[in-house]
Write a protein that holds these residues in place. Structure first.
Motif, mmCIF file in Angstrom:
data_model
loop_
_atom_site.group_PDB
_atom_site.id
_atom_site.type_symbol
_atom_site.label_atom_id
_atom_site.label_comp_id
_atom_site.label_asym_id
_atom_site.label_seq_id
_atom_site.Cartn_x
_atom_site.Cartn_y
_atom_site.Cartn_z
ATOM 1 N N ASN A 251 35.867 -21.941 -20.990
ATOM 2 C CA ASN A 251 35.399 -20.926 -20.041
ATOM 3 C C ASN A 251 33.901 -20.705 -20.133
ATOM 4 O O ASN A 251 33.383 -19.712 -19.647
ATOM 5 N N SER A 252 33.194 -21.624 -20.773
ATOM 6 C CA SER A 252 31.751 -21.499 -20.946
ATOM 7 C C SER A 252 31.030 -22.282 -19.851
ATOM 8 O O SER A 252 31.256 -23.482 -19.711
ATOM 9 N N LEU A 253 30.180 -21.590 -19.086
ATOM 10 C CA LEU A 253 29.428 -22.219 -17.993
ATOM 11 C C LEU A 253 27.953 -22.299 -18.381
ATOM 12 O O LEU A 253 27.331 -21.283 -18.672
ATOM 13 N N THR A 254 27.415 -23.525 -18.414
ATOM 14 C CA THR A 254 26.014 -23.726 -18.762
ATOM 15 C C THR A 254 25.292 -24.383 -17.577
ATOM 16 O O THR A 254 25.563 -25.543 -17.248
ATOM 17 N N PRO A 255 24.395 -23.641 -16.922
ATOM 18 C CA PRO A 255 23.671 -24.243 -15.797
ATOM 19 C C PRO A 255 22.551 -25.154 -16.288
ATOM 20 O O PRO A 255 21.952 -24.920 -17.327
ATOM 21 N N SER A 256 22.296 -26.194 -15.481
ATOM 22 C CA SER A 256 21.192 -27.100 -15.802
ATOM 23 C C SER A 256 19.900 -26.561 -15.212
ATOM 24 O O SER A 256 19.879 -25.550 -14.500
ATOM 25 N N ASN A 257 18.823 -27.238 -15.524
ATOM 26 C CA ASN A 257 17.572 -27.004 -14.795
ATOM 27 C C ASN A 257 17.750 -27.436 -13.340
ATOM 28 O O ASN A 257 18.667 -28.200 -13.009
ATOM 29 N N GLU A 258 16.892 -26.941 -12.477
ATOM 30 C CA GLU A 258 16.946 -27.346 -11.070
ATOM 31 C C GLU A 258 15.884 -28.405 -10.818
ATOM 32 O O GLU A 258 14.737 -28.260 -11.228
ATOM 33 N N VAL A 259 16.261 -29.481 -10.138
ATOM 34 C CA VAL A 259 15.302 -30.494 -9.735
ATOM 35 C C VAL A 259 15.110 -30.389 -8.230
ATOM 36 O O VAL A 259 15.984 -29.894 -7.515
ATOM 37 N N PHE A 260 13.975 -30.838 -7.768
ATOM 38 C CA PHE A 260 13.710 -30.740 -6.333
ATOM 39 C C PHE A 260 12.745 -31.834 -5.921
ATOM 40 O O PHE A 260 12.029 -32.414 -6.753
ATOM 41 N N ASN A 261 12.746 -32.096 -4.624
ATOM 42 C CA ASN A 261 11.761 -32.989 -4.008
ATOM 43 C C ASN A 261 11.148 -32.271 -2.831
ATOM 44 O O ASN A 261 11.861 -31.664 -2.015
ATOM 45 N N ILE A 262 9.841 -32.336 -2.754
ATOM 46 C CA ILE A 262 9.162 -31.619 -1.681
ATOM 47 C C ILE A 262 9.092 -32.486 -0.430
ATOM 48 O O ILE A 262 9.117 -33.712 -0.511
#
Length: 537
Positions: free
Chosen positions: A153-164
């Motif tokens: 039940n443990s939720l670990t979010p990642s970093n967010e990646v993006f492209n402009i």
């Protein structure tokens, strides 16, 4: 106390360049990706699970939230066991896609695989998939992605990646030859030169993939304008001429200017695609968005990071009163197209006219009789020069009338009248209809003569505006300007059709007037004798 140790497993995300796009399969986090280009997302987790885990890992899942302007290639989704370097069989996990919410969840179902996530172990997992940026992705929208690792039940979010998105702001300018003199919205006359200048924005340098097309298309109004294609040039922001690095084509009233293709290395194949031959049909090249980065060349990437100005010298070849010439260009960067602002120039005809009268302001006698020995006037009307002119400076303004000395003799009498109010310093110094020059005219109130009249030995009479008059007109672009000259002539010979036409010279323009004509009947009385017989009469 008692102490409880909490453990947060790592969850990392990256976006890498895709080989089929000519990419090196390295991180392109934060870089520019164009609509239609593919990217690869990689979800990594390599936890060092503590040996003192209070609870065993009973469930493992990965939930990825992708951008609404990304079209995922679902069949490319795979899970890799980095410890073995092999993909995990799709039989060992399930995937549920939720297109409406732009997400999917990969859930490990194989108990043996889940069992690898036991206390004290170091599972090393990567989930990857590819996607294509939508063609309709807004040019001001970041395409982003993040994921969540769920253990029990443990939720670990990642970093967010993006492209402009690609950013381009092309601009259109409408100037004289001097690029600092803006004539947008000003009135152009027949023969005027208009310099269209298009700023091509290539300042973005952090591209995820090589830029394969850069340039602009300008559909100008060739019904009214003529482009001197031999004088089209492209300069960078420092003024350096870089025309040789672009292909230029003027076809059917459209100018195409596109960066030349060069030899291009393709990392995916290890081959080099030749840049030559260059495209011969730039219309087709500019319109087709089909590009295979594995088999087709790109442009020289050192062109990026700069702004280029394409200069197009135009000449007004036709005018219609009230018609407005409009122009804007379109910059093309890969598949992205963006229009510049629009520039305009109203057009105004300049038509000098001629007439014949017997007195100042009198009715026309064009096409009628003037008797031998009588004096009359040729009426010479200049063009009406419009206000708000693209070229306000008047360097030359005169009327040259070549008289036919066989019939007409110039008496030396002349006069000039204003056909529009004449301004100096914002004030009217001569109203429409006022005499402003001529024989015996006192011009002291103007500070000097406004016109001169001269005649050469061949009967050519020239009425010319002086520097003073031209300066008054040049500094007043808020009002129209025009004048009417009269020259007195004496008819010295009879004739059936005696024609006359003058030429107005305004700056570098030679403008012919209409033709006027008069007749002079032979009024000499005569006598003759006939022989006849009386009987018949």
């Amino acid at each position: 106390e008692p102490q409880i140790c909490g453990y947060v497993p790592p969850a990392k995300k990256d976006v890498v360049s895709e080989a089929s796009q000519g990419g090196e399969q390295e991180s392109v986090q934060g870089k520019v990706v164009f609509p239609g280009q593919r990217v690869e997302y990689q979800l990594d987790t390599q936890p060092q699970l503590p040996s003192s885990l209070a609870y065993g890992i009973k469930s493992v899942s990965f939930t990825d939230s992708y951008d609404r302007y990304l079209k995922p290639d679902k069949q490319t989704l795979e899970m890799m066991d980095l410890n073995t370097g092999k993909p995990v069989s799709k039989k060992k996990y399930t995937t549920k896609w939720d297109d409406s919410r732009h997400m999917f969840t990969l859930t490990v179902t194989d108990q043996e695989t889940i069992g690898q996530w036991r206390a004290g172990t170091n599972p090393r997992i990567q989930v990857r998939f590819e996607g294509t940026v939508s063609d309709d992705a807004p040019t001001d929208h970041k395409v982003n992605n993040k994921w969540v690792l769920t253990l029990n039940n443990s939720l670990t979010p990642s970093n967010e990646v993006f492209n402009i998105p690609p950013t381009l702001n092309p601009k259109k300018k409408d100037t004289q030859k001097d690029p600092t003199i803006d004539i947008d919205g000003m009135t152009a006359l027949l023969g005027d030169e208009i310099y269209y200048r298009v700023d091509i924005d290539a300042t973005q340098t952090n591209q995820a993939y090589k830029v394969w097309r850069l340039g602009m298309t300008d559909d100008y109004d060739d019904s009214y304008l003529k482009l001197d294609a031999s004088k089209v040039e492209i300069t960078d922001e420092t003024g350096k001429d870089v025309t040789a690095r672009f292909n230029i084509q003027d076809k059917d009233g459209v100018l195409y200017a596109y960066a030349k293709t060069v030899d291009t290395e393709v990392p995916a194949t290890g081959e080099t695609v030749k840049g030559d031959p260059q495209p011969t049909d730039l219309k087709a090249y500019s319109e087709s968005d089909e590009h295979n980065p594995l088999t087709q060349p790109s442009i020289d990437q050192t062109l990026l990071g700069h702004t280029y100005t394409a200069t197009m010298p135009m000449t007004v070849i036709k005018v219609t009163d009230g018609y407005v010439v409009r122009n804007k260009a379109t910059q093309v960067l890969n598949k992205v197209r963006k229009d510049t602002n629009e520039v305009t120039n109203p057009l105004k005809p300049v038509n000098p006219s001629k007439d014949v009268t017997v007195k100042v302001g009198g009715e026309s006698v064009n096409g009628r009789s003037i008797y031998k020995g009588r004096t009359f006037l040729y009426q010479l009307d200049s063009s009406i020069i419009p206000a708000d002119r693209a070229y306000p400076q008047v360097d030359q303004w005169k009327i040259v009338d070549p008289l036919n000395t066989e019939y007409d003799q110039y008496t030396g009498q002349w006069a000039v009248y204003a056909t529009r109010d004449l301004y100096a310093g914002g004030q009217v110094v001569a109203a429409k209809g006022d005499r402003i020059a001529g024989n015996g005219f006192d011009s002291s109130k103007f500070g000097g003569d406004l016109f001169t009249a001269t005649a050469d030995g061949n009967g050519q009479v020239t009425v010319e505006a002086t520097d003073l008059y031209r300066q008054l007109v040049s500094t007043d672009i808020d009002h129209e300007a025009g004048w009417r000259a009269y020259i007195q002539c004496k008819r010295v010979k009879v004739g059936e059709r005696i024609e006359n036409q003058f030429t107005e010279i305004f700056n570098d323009k030679n403008l012919p007037s209409n033709i006027v004509w008069t007749r002079t009947p032979d009024m000499t009385p005569g006598i003759h004798i006939e022989k006849y017989d009386v009987a018949s009469g």
